[in-house]
Design a protein around this motif. Structure first.
Motif, PDB file in Angstrom:
ATOM      1  N   SER A 130      13.528  38.149  52.923  1.00  0.00           N
ATOM      2  CA  SER A 130      14.968  38.230  52.332  1.00  0.00           C
ATOM      3  C   SER A 130      14.747  38.656  51.006  1.00  0.00           C
ATOM      4  CB  SER A 130      15.732  37.034  52.522  1.00  0.00           C
ATOM      5  OG  SER A 130      15.259  36.149  51.714  1.00  0.00           O
ATOM      6  N   GLU A 131      15.888  38.863  50.384  1.00  0.00           N
ATOM      7  CA  GLU A 131      16.045  39.122  48.895  1.00  0.00           C
ATOM      8  C   GLU A 131      15.800  38.059  48.020  1.00  0.00           C
ATOM      9  OE1 GLU A 131      19.951  39.446  46.985  1.00  0.00           O
ATOM     10  OE2 GLU A 131      20.696  39.587  48.917  1.00  0.00           O
ATOM     11  N   HIS A 132      15.558  36.724  48.775  1.00  0.00           N
ATOM     12  CA  HIS A 132      15.457  35.518  47.832  1.00  0.00           C
ATOM     13  C   HIS A 132      14.007  34.901  48.368  1.00  0.00           C
ATOM     14  CE1 HIS A 132      19.692  35.563  46.952  1.00  0.00           C
ATOM     15  NE2 HIS A 132      19.993  35.483  48.477  1.00  0.00           N
ATOM     16  N   GLY A 133      13.327  35.376  49.269  1.00  0.00           N
ATOM     17  CA  GLY A 133      12.083  34.886  49.429  1.00  0.00           C
ATOM     18  C   GLY A 133      11.584  35.266  50.966  1.00  0.00           C
ATOM     19  N   LYS A 134      10.499  34.626  51.536  1.00  0.00           N
ATOM     20  CA  LYS A 134      10.035  34.617  52.762  1.00  0.00           C
ATOM     21  C   LYS A 134       9.943  33.432  53.660  1.00  0.00           C
ATOM     22  CE  LYS A 134       6.329  38.016  51.542  1.00  0.00           C
ATOM     23  NZ  LYS A 134       5.024  38.102  51.231  1.00  0.00           N
TER      24      LYS A 134
ATOM     25  N   MET B 123      25.327  30.314  57.571  1.00  0.00           N
ATOM     26  CA  MET B 123      25.353  28.962  56.667  1.00  0.00           C
ATOM     27  C   MET B 123      25.165  29.326  55.309  1.00  0.00           C
ATOM     28  SD  MET B 123      26.339  26.592  58.788  1.00  0.00           S
ATOM     29  CE  MET B 123      26.143  25.283  57.582  1.00  0.00           C
ATOM     30  N   ALA B 124      24.276  30.211  55.071  1.00  0.00           N
ATOM     31  CA  ALA B 124      23.978  30.678  53.534  1.00  0.00           C
ATOM     32  C   ALA B 124      24.439  32.014  53.036  1.00  0.00           C
ATOM     33  CB  ALA B 124      22.654  30.131  53.409  1.00  0.00           C
ATOM     34  N   GLN B 125      24.683  32.872  53.991  1.00  0.00           N
ATOM     35  CA  GLN B 125      24.989  34.265  53.956  1.00  0.00           C
ATOM     36  C   GLN B 125      23.705  34.891  53.247  1.00  0.00           C
ATOM     37  OE1 GLN B 125      27.609  31.951  52.584  1.00  0.00           O
ATOM     38  NE2 GLN B 125      28.131  32.284  54.524  1.00  0.00           N
TER      39      GLN B 125
ATOM     40  N   ASN C 136      17.095  28.919  46.921  1.00  0.00           N
ATOM     41  CA  ASN C 136      18.173  29.801  47.104  1.00  0.00           C
ATOM     42  C   ASN C 136      19.031  29.436  48.343  1.00  0.00           C
ATOM     43  OD1 ASN C 136      18.373  31.879  45.130  1.00  0.00           O
ATOM     44  ND2 ASN C 136      16.172  31.968  45.498  1.00  0.00           N
ATOM     45  N   VAL C 137      18.591  29.202  49.510  1.00  0.00           N
ATOM     46  CA  VAL C 137      19.168  28.765  50.707  1.00  0.00           C
ATOM     47  C   VAL C 137      20.142  27.532  50.209  1.00  0.00           C
ATOM     48  CG1 VAL C 137      19.183  27.935  53.162  1.00  0.00           C
ATOM     49  CG2 VAL C 137      18.049  30.016  52.521  1.00  0.00           C
ATOM     50  N   PHE C 138      19.403  26.719  49.623  1.00  0.00           N
ATOM     51  CA  PHE C 138      20.158  25.204  49.383  1.00  0.00           C
ATOM     52  C   PHE C 138      21.335  25.471  48.556  1.00  0.00           C
ATOM     53  CE2 PHE C 138      20.859  21.867  46.622  1.00  0.00           C
ATOM     54  CZ  PHE C 138      21.138  20.589  47.729  1.00  0.00           C
ATOM     55  N   ARG C 139      21.017  26.381  47.273  1.00  0.00           N
ATOM     56  CA  ARG C 139      22.089  26.704  46.488  1.00  0.00           C
ATOM     57  C   ARG C 139      23.355  27.230  47.170  1.00  0.00           C
ATOM     58  NH1 ARG C 139      23.189  31.350  44.131  1.00  0.00           N
ATOM     59  NH2 ARG C 139      21.140  32.438  44.768  1.00  0.00           N
ATOM     60  N   LEU C 140      22.924  28.285  48.086  1.00  0.00           N
ATOM     61  CA  LEU C 140      24.074  28.897  48.704  1.00  0.00           C
ATOM     62  C   LEU C 140      24.809  28.274  49.842  1.00  0.00           C
ATOM     63  CD1 LEU C 140      22.027  32.302  49.109  1.00  0.00           C
ATOM     64  CD2 LEU C 140      24.057  32.114  47.761  1.00  0.00           C
ATOM     65  N   MET C 141      24.005  27.245  50.434  1.00  0.00           N
ATOM     66  CA  MET C 141      24.769  26.243  51.275  1.00  0.00           C
ATOM     67  C   MET C 141      25.553  25.263  50.788  1.00  0.00           C
ATOM     68  SD  MET C 141      21.956  25.672  54.410  1.00  0.00           S
ATOM     69  CE  MET C 141      22.977  24.517  55.399  1.00  0.00           C
ATOM     70  N   VAL C 142      24.932  24.715  49.554  1.00  0.00           N
ATOM     71  CA  VAL C 142      25.497  23.418  48.978  1.00  0.00           C
ATOM     72  C   VAL C 142      26.384  23.854  47.802  1.00  0.00           C
ATOM     73  CG1 VAL C 142      24.940  21.284  48.224  1.00  0.00           C
ATOM     74  CG2 VAL C 142      23.695  22.133  50.044  1.00  0.00           C
ATOM     75  N   GLY C 143      26.048  25.027  46.985  1.00  0.00           N
ATOM     76  CA  GLY C 143      26.513  25.039  45.833  1.00  0.00           C
ATOM     77  C   GLY C 143      25.828  24.418  44.578  1.00  0.00           C
ATOM     78  N   GLU C 144      24.755  23.750  44.633  1.00  0.00           N
ATOM     79  CA  GLU C 144      24.449  23.234  43.706  1.00  0.00           C
ATOM     80  C   GLU C 144      22.678  23.832  43.326  1.00  0.00           C
ATOM     81  OE1 GLU C 144      23.513  18.753  43.983  1.00  0.00           O
ATOM     82  OE2 GLU C 144      25.511  18.780  44.780  1.00  0.00           O
TER      83      GLU C 144
ATOM     84  N   GLU D 100      15.961  23.064  40.814  1.00  0.00           N
ATOM     85  CA  GLU D 100      14.711  23.900  40.496  1.00  0.00           C
ATOM     86  C   GLU D 100      13.306  23.507  41.080  1.00  0.00           C
ATOM     87  OE1 GLU D 100      15.167  26.139  38.301  1.00  0.00           O
ATOM     88  OE2 GLU D 100      17.003  25.651  38.155  1.00  0.00           O
ATOM     89  N   GLU D 101      13.249  22.266  41.766  1.00  0.00           N
ATOM     90  CA  GLU D 101      11.903  21.942  42.327  1.00  0.00           C
ATOM     91  C   GLU D 101      12.266  21.432  44.186  1.00  0.00           C
ATOM     92  OE1 GLU D 101       9.068  22.519  41.342  1.00  0.00           O
ATOM     93  OE2 GLU D 101       9.918  23.339  39.492  1.00  0.00           O
ATOM     94  N   LEU D 102      11.361  21.610  44.605  1.00  0.00           N
ATOM     95  CA  LEU D 102      11.311  21.003  46.084  1.00  0.00           C
ATOM     96  C   LEU D 102      11.708  19.581  45.949  1.00  0.00           C
ATOM     97  CD1 LEU D 102       8.490  22.712  47.719  1.00  0.00           C
ATOM     98  CD2 LEU D 102      11.108  23.274  47.816  1.00  0.00           C
ATOM     99  N   SER D 103      12.602  18.873  46.386  1.00  0.00           N
ATOM    100  CA  SER D 103      13.107  17.617  46.503  1.00  0.00           C
ATOM    101  C   SER D 103      13.433  17.107  48.032  1.00  0.00           C
ATOM    102  CB  SER D 103      14.247  17.409  45.566  1.00  0.00           C
ATOM    103  OG  SER D 103      15.437  18.148  46.142  1.00  0.00           O
ATOM    104  N   GLU D 104      13.969  15.660  47.761  1.00  0.00           N
ATOM    105  CA  GLU D 104      14.327  15.027  49.040  1.00  0.00           C
ATOM    106  C   GLU D 104      15.710  16.075  49.666  1.00  0.00           C
ATOM    107  OE1 GLU D 104      16.445  10.995  50.599  1.00  0.00           O
ATOM    108  OE2 GLU D 104      14.756  10.873  48.970  1.00  0.00           O
ATOM    109  N   ASP D 105      16.515  16.510  48.833  1.00  0.00           N
ATOM    110  CA  ASP D 105      17.698  17.390  49.204  1.00  0.00           C
ATOM    111  C   ASP D 105      17.289  18.697  49.987  1.00  0.00           C
ATOM    112  OD1 ASP D 105      19.799  15.626  48.137  1.00  0.00           O
ATOM    113  OD2 ASP D 105      19.696  16.579  46.181  1.00  0.00           O
ATOM    114  N   ILE D 106      16.110  19.229  49.400  1.00  0.00           N
ATOM    115  CA  ILE D 106      15.552  20.234  49.838  1.00  0.00           C
ATOM    116  C   ILE D 106      14.862  19.971  51.161  1.00  0.00           C
ATOM    117  CG2 ILE D 106      13.849  22.017  49.964  1.00  0.00           C
ATOM    118  CD1 ILE D 106      16.201  22.614  47.968  1.00  0.00           C
TER     119      ILE D 106
END
Length: 154
Positions: free
Chosen positions: A141-145, A20-22, A68-76, A79-85
């Protein structure tokens, strides 16, 4: 706890993040978890009940990895934890549990899954609704734990 229950969750988590996020995650060393404090900043928790066993499973993400997973999955970029996250963490939790459920079904274990709940915030707690050992598996991962917790009554 039976390794037959643990391994499907680990392999499903690795597969979901890769697909889903490579994002490639590498498992660390498992341990038994004695407290209820989550190791990450946002956690998804799902219960699973079957005729012969019941348990629960959670994934906790560091903020950096969740963003980062959100960015890679959704393309947006967020900056902060939100309802989208929290929605994304709930969906990832559901996909991982579904993959594990399929693998466990192939071994003769059938489970029904609850709807995942998501909790955020520093030092939030994860309460497994099952009496049993809690296995904690860290991933890096390179993006965190991320951290998986698995608790079954057998």
């Amino acid at each position: 706890m039976n390794a037959e229950f643990v391994n499907p969750f680990l392999s499903s988590f690795i597969n979901v993040l890769q697909t889903m996020a490579q994002v490639e995650v590498k498992p660390g060393r498992p341990s038994l978890k004695k407290d209820a404090i989550a190791r990450g900043d946002v956690s998804g928790l799902i219960g699973m009940v079957g005729p012969t066993a019941k348990g629960s499973f959670s994934i906790s993400f560091d903020k950096e990895l969740a963003l980062n997973v959100f960015r890679l999955m959704v393309g947006e970029t967020i900056e902060e934890l939100s309802e989208d996250i929290t929605d994304m963490v709930g969906e990832v939790t559901n996909m991982v549990a579904g993959g594990a459920k399929r693998q466990l079904g192939e071994k003769g274990y059938e489970f029904n899954m609850a709807t995942p709940i998501v909790v955020t915030g520093p030092n939030h707690t994860i309460k497994h609704q099952v009496d049993g050992s809690k296995v904690l598996m860290p991933f890096i991962s390179e993006h965190g734990k991320a951290y998986i917790e698995i608790c079954f009554n057998q």
